[in-house]
Design an enzyme around this catalytic site. Sequence first.
Site, mmCIF file in Angstrom:
data_model
loop_
_atom_site.group_PDB
_atom_site.id
_atom_site.type_symbol
_atom_site.label_atom_id
_atom_site.label_comp_id
_atom_site.label_asym_id
_atom_site.label_seq_id
_atom_site.Cartn_x
_atom_site.Cartn_y
_atom_site.Cartn_z
ATOM 1 N N GLU A 91 0.831 -1.214 0.000
ATOM 2 C CA GLU A 91 0.000 0.000 0.000
ATOM 3 C C GLU A 91 0.865 1.265 0.000
ATOM 4 O O GLU A 91 2.039 1.234 0.370
ATOM 5 C CB GLU A 91 -0.946 0.013 1.204
ATOM 6 C CG GLU A 91 -0.232 0.051 2.543
ATOM 7 C CD GLU A 91 -1.085 0.688 3.644
ATOM 8 O OE1 GLU A 91 -1.622 1.787 3.423
ATOM 9 O OE2 GLU A 91 -1.195 0.072 4.720
ATOM 10 N N LYS B 237 -3.387 -1.353 15.620
ATOM 11 C CA LYS B 237 -2.803 -0.563 16.702
ATOM 12 C C LYS B 237 -3.817 -0.363 17.815
ATOM 13 O O LYS B 237 -5.023 -0.315 17.577
ATOM 14 C CB LYS B 237 -2.389 0.816 16.177
ATOM 15 C CG LYS B 237 -1.126 0.787 15.361
ATOM 16 C CD LYS B 237 -0.517 2.178 15.306
ATOM 17 C CE LYS B 237 0.789 2.159 14.541
ATOM 18 N NZ LYS B 237 0.608 2.104 13.097
HETATM 19 N N1 PSU Z 1 -2.830 1.625 10.672
HETATM 20 C C1 PSU Z 1 -1.489 1.698 10.843
HETATM 21 N N2 PSU Z 1 -0.729 2.340 9.912
HETATM 22 C C2 PSU Z 1 -1.279 2.909 8.788
HETATM 23 C C3 PSU Z 1 -2.693 2.807 8.609
HETATM 24 C C4 PSU Z 1 -3.418 2.157 9.576
HETATM 25 O O1 PSU Z 1 -0.982 1.168 11.830
HETATM 26 O O2 PSU Z 1 -0.557 3.502 7.970
HETATM 27 C C5 PSU Z 1 -3.313 3.347 7.366
HETATM 28 C C6 PSU Z 1 -3.623 2.206 6.386
HETATM 29 O O3 PSU Z 1 -3.458 2.679 5.063
HETATM 30 C C7 PSU Z 1 -5.098 1.924 6.653
HETATM 31 C C8 PSU Z 1 -5.610 3.326 6.931
HETATM 32 O O4 PSU Z 1 -5.771 1.321 5.580
HETATM 33 O O5 PSU Z 1 -4.571 3.944 7.685
HETATM 34 C C9 PSU Z 1 -6.911 3.317 7.697
HETATM 35 O O6 PSU Z 1 -7.391 4.612 7.767
HETATM 36 P P1 PSU Z 1 -8.882 4.868 8.289
HETATM 37 O O7 PSU Z 1 -8.854 4.523 9.747
HETATM 38 O O8 PSU Z 1 -9.122 6.329 8.026
HETATM 39 O O9 PSU Z 1 -9.774 3.973 7.483
#
Ligand code: PSU
Length: 308
Positions: free
Chosen positions: A26, A160
Amino acid sequence: MTDFHIQHGNEVAEALRDGRPVVALESTIVSHGLPRPDNLRVARQIEQAVRDAGAVPATIGMVGGRLAVGLDDAELTRLATADGVAKLSVRDLAVAAAAGADGATTVAATSAVAAAAGIRVFATGGLGGVHREAAQSFDESADLTTLARTPIAVVCAGVKSILDVGATLERMETLGVGVVGYRTRRFPGFFVTDGGFDLDWSVDSPEQVAAVLAARAAHDLHDGALVVANPLPVDEQLDRDLHDRTLADGLALLDRDGVTGKAVTPYLLAHFHSATEGASLAVNVRIILRNADLAARIAVAAAGTVAG
Ligand code: PSU
Ligand code: MN
């Protein structure tokens, strides 16, 4: 008319055509998850880790409205360094393409594009999930609903603890997203080895994951993803006290600054990296490189055994 079809990098196109192992990566992690200037160096290291384990890396992202599977180095550099790179979940892809935007793909968008391209394994750091206080805010990552309908194996270190880990696991159950621990029956908490919850299943080798993918394809019963949760060894995790303190401060700051929506995850990640003075970054990088290595070994094993 602009050609909006998904573009493939040459190396990725050839590998897919020949049935050789490919691992999707990604770009949100690069543009929004890691601080500059380390992000570009780490993005290249992730690709190298995939190569070292015998697979072809396919970093997915959007450059000038063009959605690509297998960004070249100039494109990767642009997404790592340009200002105004959008964070793209699945719903944003068409809008951003029509606008000619630069964008980094989340786990949701990367999985959807990778599966459409015929890639069966994806390596990332941590998944998005159910946020704390989601009962009020309704903030649940589209990663979960997308994985519910996207047939791909996602290697990650769990989620996390900025999220509600228990609720995230419950939602994955409801949505039909498979979860196996890699050599563990405990769901990892990204920076920390143990995220506090049990898992029903564990696997011990890349070949076992490949067997799960083969069974899934043969059964052909559903299109949900398989999350392969790969924890850090205990002696490599972030110091637990530092972790807990940083988390508490980060959640308080989020509240103080009124941060909501798609800005929440990048805000908390940036807080961890600055508040731990690089300690969380070092851990984060180790996690991603380990996941890239495991994903590549799974892709190699799957290329030998699975047809569909
Ligand atoms: N969690 C992490 N590192 C990240 C992300 C999530 O520990 O970089 C990023 C990933 O790309 C994930 C996105 O798909 O954040 C999720 O964002 P949201 O909670 O806005 O859907
Ligand atoms: Mn959200």
